[in-house]
Design a protein around this motif. Structure first.
Motif, PDB file in Angstrom:
ATOM      1  N   ILE A  52      50.144  52.456  46.343  1.00 48.13           N
ATOM      2  CA  ILE A  52      49.274  51.477  47.333  1.00 48.13           C
ATOM      3  C   ILE A  52      48.269  50.830  46.273  1.00 48.13           C
ATOM      4  O   ILE A  52      47.414  51.294  45.820  1.00 48.13           O
ATOM      5  CB  ILE A  52      48.813  52.275  48.497  1.00 48.13           C
ATOM      6  N   VAL A  53      48.093  49.386  46.584  1.00 45.73           N
ATOM      7  CA  VAL A  53      47.353  48.624  45.905  1.00 45.73           C
ATOM      8  C   VAL A  53      46.657  47.870  46.772  1.00 45.73           C
ATOM      9  O   VAL A  53      47.264  46.906  47.539  1.00 45.73           O
ATOM     10  CB  VAL A  53      47.976  47.680  44.662  1.00 45.73           C
ATOM     11  N   ALA A  54      45.263  47.712  46.991  1.00 45.87           N
ATOM     12  CA  ALA A  54      44.537  46.841  47.828  1.00 45.87           C
ATOM     13  C   ALA A  54      44.024  45.716  46.781  1.00 45.87           C
ATOM     14  O   ALA A  54      43.322  45.983  45.652  1.00 45.87           O
ATOM     15  CB  ALA A  54      43.597  47.229  48.535  1.00 45.87           C
ATOM     16  N   ASP A  55      44.046  44.353  47.033  1.00 46.08           N
ATOM     17  CA  ASP A  55      43.311  43.149  46.281  1.00 46.08           C
ATOM     18  C   ASP A  55      42.675  42.405  47.116  1.00 46.08           C
ATOM     19  O   ASP A  55      43.125  41.434  48.036  1.00 46.08           O
ATOM     20  CB  ASP A  55      44.785  42.396  45.589  1.00 46.08           C
ATOM     21  N   LYS A  56      41.517  42.598  46.968  1.00 44.66           N
ATOM     22  CA  LYS A  56      40.420  41.734  47.751  1.00 44.66           C
ATOM     23  C   LYS A  56      40.505  40.199  47.676  1.00 44.66           C
ATOM     24  O   LYS A  56      40.318  39.512  48.354  1.00 44.66           O
ATOM     25  CB  LYS A  56      39.111  42.294  47.556  1.00 44.66           C
ATOM     26  N   ALA A  57      40.886  39.849  46.414  1.00 48.38           N
ATOM     27  CA  ALA A  57      40.840  38.510  45.853  1.00 48.38           C
ATOM     28  C   ALA A  57      41.897  37.833  46.765  1.00 48.38           C
ATOM     29  O   ALA A  57      41.604  36.682  47.112  1.00 48.38           O
ATOM     30  CB  ALA A  57      41.063  38.205  44.539  1.00 48.38           C
ATOM     31  N   THR A  58      42.983  38.427  46.677  1.00 51.73           N
ATOM     32  CA  THR A  58      44.092  37.471  47.419  1.00 51.73           C
ATOM     33  C   THR A  58      44.312  38.139  48.747  1.00 51.73           C
ATOM     34  O   THR A  58      45.131  37.695  49.343  1.00 51.73           O
ATOM     35  CB  THR A  58      45.394  38.035  46.663  1.00 51.73           C
ATOM     36  N   ARG A  59      43.353  39.291  49.153  1.00 51.56           N
ATOM     37  CA  ARG A  59      43.476  39.695  50.670  1.00 51.56           C
ATOM     38  C   ARG A  59      44.920  40.300  51.020  1.00 51.56           C
ATOM     39  O   ARG A  59      45.213  40.148  52.360  1.00 51.56           O
ATOM     40  CB  ARG A  59      43.057  38.592  51.654  1.00 51.56           C
ATOM     41  N   THR A  60      45.282  40.905  49.966  1.00 50.68           N
ATOM     42  CA  THR A  60      46.575  41.616  50.322  1.00 50.68           C
ATOM     43  C   THR A  60      46.295  42.957  50.074  1.00 50.68           C
ATOM     44  O   THR A  60      45.791  43.613  49.406  1.00 50.68           O
ATOM     45  CB  THR A  60      47.861  41.142  49.385  1.00 50.68           C
ATOM     46  N   LEU A  61      47.382  43.738  50.795  1.00 49.64           N
ATOM     47  CA  LEU A  61      47.691  45.277  50.658  1.00 49.64           C
ATOM     48  C   LEU A  61      49.128  45.267  50.473  1.00 49.64           C
ATOM     49  O   LEU A  61      49.926  45.174  51.204  1.00 49.64           O
ATOM     50  CB  LEU A  61      47.287  45.821  52.030  1.00 49.64           C
TER      51      LEU A  61
END
Length: 771
Positions: free
Chosen positions: A110-119
Motif C-alpha cells: 500500500i502506497v499513499a502519494d499526497k502529491a498526486t492524491r493517489t492511494l
C-alpha cells in the motif's frame, strides 16, 4: 537508500508525465516479496469503452449515497480481495508448479502519494485477464441480482450475503472519484488497465507501461477532496491494524521515519590532511595550554522511506493448539487487547456443525475500572472475523450477554451471511450457534480454573464474582453451573470468596434444610450483628453476603441443590431441629412476657408492627427484623442510595418500604428484658422508662443495620440519659460568649460591585467572541 530496499526502475508513462516505481525487499526464502507503488492516472490509447451493467450502476449509487456507515470500509474490502487473489494463486500452484514463475513473492503493498492524491494497493495474486476485468468489475454475474438490489433499496438492513455478489470492490467510490485497476494473470500475456469514474461507463485497454506486475493486480484510487485523511500514514496504519492484522499474507505500507546521521564538516576534511608532525605539535600545545573539551560530532535528521510490514502478529488460532506455546497465547492476548498484563487464563476451541469456526477466549487479570457501573457500554469484547478478515466488534448483548462482557474473545468463522456492508451481521441462526458455543466454553473455562487452579480462581472470583451472580440472575439456562462457581465469606472462613455452596452443604447440621445467610456492607459489620448470636452458638455456618447484587441474587436463585436460602435477618427463623422448647413451654413463655410485649408495642407503635420473643438472640436484649417480604437494614441502605430523584420509581418504592413498621424481637433470657418485664408488671413503667426503651430501640436499629430517621431526637435522648446518669440539670444550657459579626462597610460594598461589573463584562466579551 540504506537497508534492504533499493530502487529498481522508473518508467516514463506514455502520453503523461506520471511514473511508476517498483521496489524490492529481500528476506528469508519464505518471506521474499517484490513491492510496487503506483502513481497517478494512466492515459491510454486504443482503449475500449463499456457501459456498466444496470445493476452495477444502481449498486454503486446505493453504496456511495446510503449503504455503508463508514467510508473506511473500502480499505478492508480491497485488502480482503487481495488476500483472496493470493489464496487463489497459491491454490493453483499446488497443481501447477510454474504458477509462481511470473511473480514468486506473495504480498500486498500500500502506497499513499499526497502529491498526486493517489492511494495504490498492489497484490501479487492470481490477477485478471481483459475478459475477467470486464466481467468482474462491470457486471454482477449472479442470479437474483435484481431482487437483491430491490431488497437493498427497500430496506438495506434486511439484505444478506454480500460475499456472494462480490460488490465490496465498489466501496472504493466512497473515497475516490476515479479508479484505475491494472492487472496481469498467467493466462493472458498482456497486462490490462480498467479505468472508471463511478459514472455509467468504464474503459479497458492494454497497459501502456507493459507488464510491470509480472502477475497480480494494482488498484489506484484518486482520492476525493473530502477524503484526504486516507492518504495519511497514521490513518492507514490504524485501519490496517483494525481490519487486516491477521491476513495470511504480508501487508506492507510505504512509510516514512526519521533517522539521525553524522555530518562530515570541513574541519574533519582538513584534519585528515594534517601531517603527523603537525599533529604531534598540536598535542604538545594542548598539554601546555590544558586539555580542550572533546568535540561532539555534528549530526542531522533525515527522512527515510521504506516498506514496513504491518501485520506482524500471527493468527495463532489457525494452528494446531498443541503447537502454540503459553508464551504465544500471552503475547497474542496483549496484541489483541493492548493490555500490558498477562491474561488470567484462556481457552482455544473449534466449533463444528452448522458453521465451522475457531475461537480463543481470554480472561483479563483485572476487571476494567468502573466495570459494574458501565456494563451497558462494554459490548466490544468479541472480535468477529470471517476467514481472518475483521468484520465487527459490535455484536451487542444478543451475542454476548452483559454478565459475560468481561471476557475478551476472537472468533474466526469460515463463512457467515453478512449484510451488504459487512458492518452489521444479520440475526441468523449460525450466529446464534456461535454465541451459544462461546458462552458454554467460557463457563467451562471458569470451572476448569476452579478445579485445577484454586488460587487463581480466588483471584478470578474477587474480580468477576458479581458478574457471575448477574449471570445466575439473568440466565435460567446457565443458572445451575454459574451458581456452582459462586464463592462467599462465611462464619466458617471469613476470607472473601472462600466458600462455595457445595462446601457449605457438606458442613450442614442434622435436619438443616436452609442455607443461612446475612447481608451487609462488610464482613466486619456483619460480625457485629445480633442476628448471628444463636446460630453461631449452636454451631450453624452462616454465609456472609457483602455485595449489593446479593440481595437480588437470592430473590432469583431461591435455593441450591434442594436447600433454600434463608436470610437470618428476616421473618420467623427456623433451624429444622426445634427442640429448645416444647409447645407447652413455648406457650407458657409467650404468656409470661405478654405484658411486656403489649406495653412495648404501645410505646414503640410509631416504629414497630409487633413485638415477639426471639429465637435468634443470646447476648443482645433485642433486635429488629424485617418481615418475610420486607427490607433488611442493608437492603434499605442500598435502595436509599438509588432513590435520589423524589419523583423516581425507586424513590416511591423506598418511601413505601422504609416507612413500613418492623418486627421487634426481644431476648427473654436477657436481664434488661427481665427487668423491663418486672417494671411493667409492678406498674413502674414511667416516662423515664419509656425514654430508655426508645433509646434502646434506636441503638438496636443501628446494630440491626437500619438508619435512623430522627437523628436529632436520638442524640437528645442519649444526652438526657447521660445527664441523668451524671446528675446534671436537664434544663441547664452551655454558657458561651458570642460576638456578633460587624456589617459590611460602604467601601467593601462598592469594591464588590466593581468586581461584579468587571466579571459580567468579561463574560459578555467571551460570548461575543464565541458568536
Amino acid at each position: 537508500m540504506k537497508g534492504r530496499y533499493t530502487l529498481l526502475f522508473a518508467l516514463l508513462l506514455l502520453l503523461s508525465a506520471s511514473f511508476f516505481v517498483a521496489r524490492s525487499h529481500a528476506t528469508d526464502e519464505s518471506d521474499q516479496i517484490v513491492l510496487q507503488a503506483g502513481g497517478p492516472a494512466i492515459k491510454v490509447e486504443q482503449s475500449e469503452k463499456f457501459e456498466f451493467q444496470t445493476e452495477v450502476s444502481r449498486l454503486m449509487h446505493l453504496i456511495i449515497n446510503s449503504l455503508y456507515k463508514s467510508r473506511e470500509i473500502f480499505l478492508r474490502e480491497l485488502i480482503s480481495n487481495a488476500s483472496d487473489a493470493l489464496d487463489k494463486i497459491r491454490f493453483l500452484s499446488l497443481t501447477d508448479s510454474a504458477a509462481y514463475d511470473t511473480n514468486p513473492y506473495l504480498n500486498v503493498s500500500i502506497v499513499a502519494d499526497k502529491a498526486t492524491r493517489t492511494l495504490t494497493i498492489t497484490d501479487s495474486g492470481v490477477g485478471m485477464s481483459r475478459k475477467q476485468l470486464k466481467e468482474n468489475l462491470g457486471t454482477i454475474a449472479k442470479s437474483g441480482t435484481s431482487e437483491f438490489l430491490s431488497a437493498i433499496e427497500k430496506d438495506k438492513d434486511k439484505v444478506s450475503q454480500i460475499g456472494q455478489f462480490g460488490v465490496g470492490f465498489y466501496s472504493v467510490f466512497l473515497v475516490a472519484d476515479r479508479v484505475t485497476v491494472a492487472s496481469k494473470c498467467n493466462d493472458d500475456p498482456v497486462q490490462h488497465v480498467w479505468i472508471s469514474e463511478a459514472v455509467s461507463d468504464f474503459t479497458i485497454a492494454e497497459d501502456p507501461r507493459g507488464n510491470t506486475l509480472g502477475r497480480g493486480t494494482q488498484i489506484t484510487l484518486h482520492i476525493k477532496e473530502d477524503a484526504l485523511e486516507f492518504l495519511e500514514e497514521a490513518t492507514l496504519k490504524e485501519l490496517i491494524s483494525k481490519y487486516s492484522e491477521f491476513i495470511n499474507f504480508p501487508i506492507y505500507l510505504w512509510a516514512t521515519r526519521t533517522e539521525t546521521v553524522p555530518v562530515a564538516t570541513e574541519e574533519d576534511v582538513v584534519e585528515k590532511e594534517v601531517s603527523e608532525d603537525e599533529d604531534e605539535a598540536a598535542v604538545v600545545d594542548d598539554e601546555l595550554e590544558g586539555e580542550e573539551k572533546e568535540k561532539e560530532p555534528k549530526t542531522k535528521t533525515i527522512e527515510v522511506s521504506e516498506f514496513v510490514q504491518m501485520n506482524t502478529v500471527k493468527p495463532i488460532w489457525t494452528r494446531d493448539p498443541k503447537d502454540v506455546s503459553d508464551t504465544e497465547y500471552v503475547e497474542f492476548y496483549k496484541a489483541l487487547t493492548r493490555d500490558t498484563s498477562d491474561p488470567l487464563s484462556w481457552a482455544y476451541f473449534k466449533g463444528e456443525g452448522e458453521v465451522e469456526f475457531r475461537a480463543i477466549i481470554y480472561v483479563p487479570p483485572k476487571a476494567p475500572a468502573n466495570y459494574y457501573q458501565t456494563l451497558s457500554d462494554m459490548q466490544r469484547t468479541v472480535r468477529l472475523f470471517v476467514k481472518r478478515v475483521f468484520i465487527t466488534d459490535e455484536l451487542g448483548t444478543d451475542f454476548m450477554p452483559r454478565w459475560l462482557s468481561f471476557i475478551r474473545a476472537l472468533v474466526d468463522a469460515e463463512d457467515l451471511p453478512l449484510n451488504v456492508s459487512r458492518e452489521t451481521l444479520q440475526k441468523h441462526k449460525l450466529l446464534n450457534f456461535i454465541s451459544k458455543r462461546l458462552i458454554k466454553k467460557a463457563i467451562d473455562l471458569f470451572h476448569q480454573i476452579a478445579k485445577t487452579e484454586p488460587d487463581k480462581f480466588t483471584d478470578f472470583i474477587r474480580e468477576y464474582g458479581p458478574a457471575l451472580k448477574m449471570g445466575a440472575i439473568d440466565s435460567q439456562q446457565h443458572r445451575k453451573r454459574l451458581t456452582q462457581l459462586l464463592r462467599f465469606a462465611s462464619s466458617y472462613n471469613s476470607s472473601l470468596a472462600s466458600i462455595g455452596l457445595d462446601d457449605y452443604i457438606t458442613r450442614m447440621k442434622a435436619n438443616q434444610t436452609s442455607i443461612f445467610f446475612i447481608t451487609g456492607s462488610s464482613v466486619d459489620e456483619i460480625e457485629q450483628s445480633p442476628f448471628l448470636e444463636r446460630l453461631l452458638a449452636r454451631g450453624y455456618e452462616v454465609i456472609y453476603m457483602i455485595e449489593p447484587i446479593d440481595e437480588m441474587l437470592v430473590q432469583h436463585v431461591p435455593g441450591y441443590n434442594g436447600k433454600m436460602f434463608t436470610n437470618i435477618a428476616k421473618g420467623n427463623l427456623k433451624f429444622g431441629d426445634e427442640k429448645d422448647l416444647t409447645v407447652e413451654e413455648e406457650k407458657e413463655q409467650i404468656e409470661q412476657f405478654l405484658p411486656l410485649t403489649q406495653w412495648l408495642t404501645t410505646v414503640l407503635s410509631e416504629y414497630v408492627e409487633k413485638v415477639v420473643l426471639s429465637k435468634r438472640l443470646t447476648t443482645s436484649p433485642m433486635a429488629i427484623v424485617a418481615s418475610e417480604h420486607g427490607w433488611t437494614g442493608h437492603m434499605e441502605r442500598l435502595m436509599a442510595a438509588q432513590a435520589q430523584r423524589p419523583d423516581s420509581q425507586e424513590a416511591m418504592m423506598y418511601n413505601m418500604f422504609a416507612h413500613a413498621k418492623r418486627i421487634l424481637e426481644i431476648n427473654p433470657s436477657h436481664p434488661v428484658v427481665e427487668r423491663l418485664l418486672q417494671r411493667v408488671e409492678d406498674g413502674e413503667a414511667d416516662d423515664e422508662t419509656k425514654e430508655l426503651v426508645t433509646v434502646l430501640y434506636e441503638t438496636t436499629a443501628i446494630r440491626s443495620g437500619y438508619t435512623l430517621k430522627d437523628l436529632t431526637g436520638f442524640t437528645r435522648r442519649v444526652e438526657t440519659v447521660v445527664r441523668k446518669r451524671l446528675g446534671v440539670d436537664l434544663k441547664k444550657e452551655a454558657e458561651v460568649k458570642v460576638e456578633i459579626a460587624e456589617e459590611k462597610t460602604e467601601e467593601e460594598r462598592k469594591k464588590d460591585e466593581e468586581t461584579k461589573i468587571k466579571a459580567d463584562q468579561m463574560v459578555e466579551g467571551m460570548s461575543r467572541d464565541e458568536l
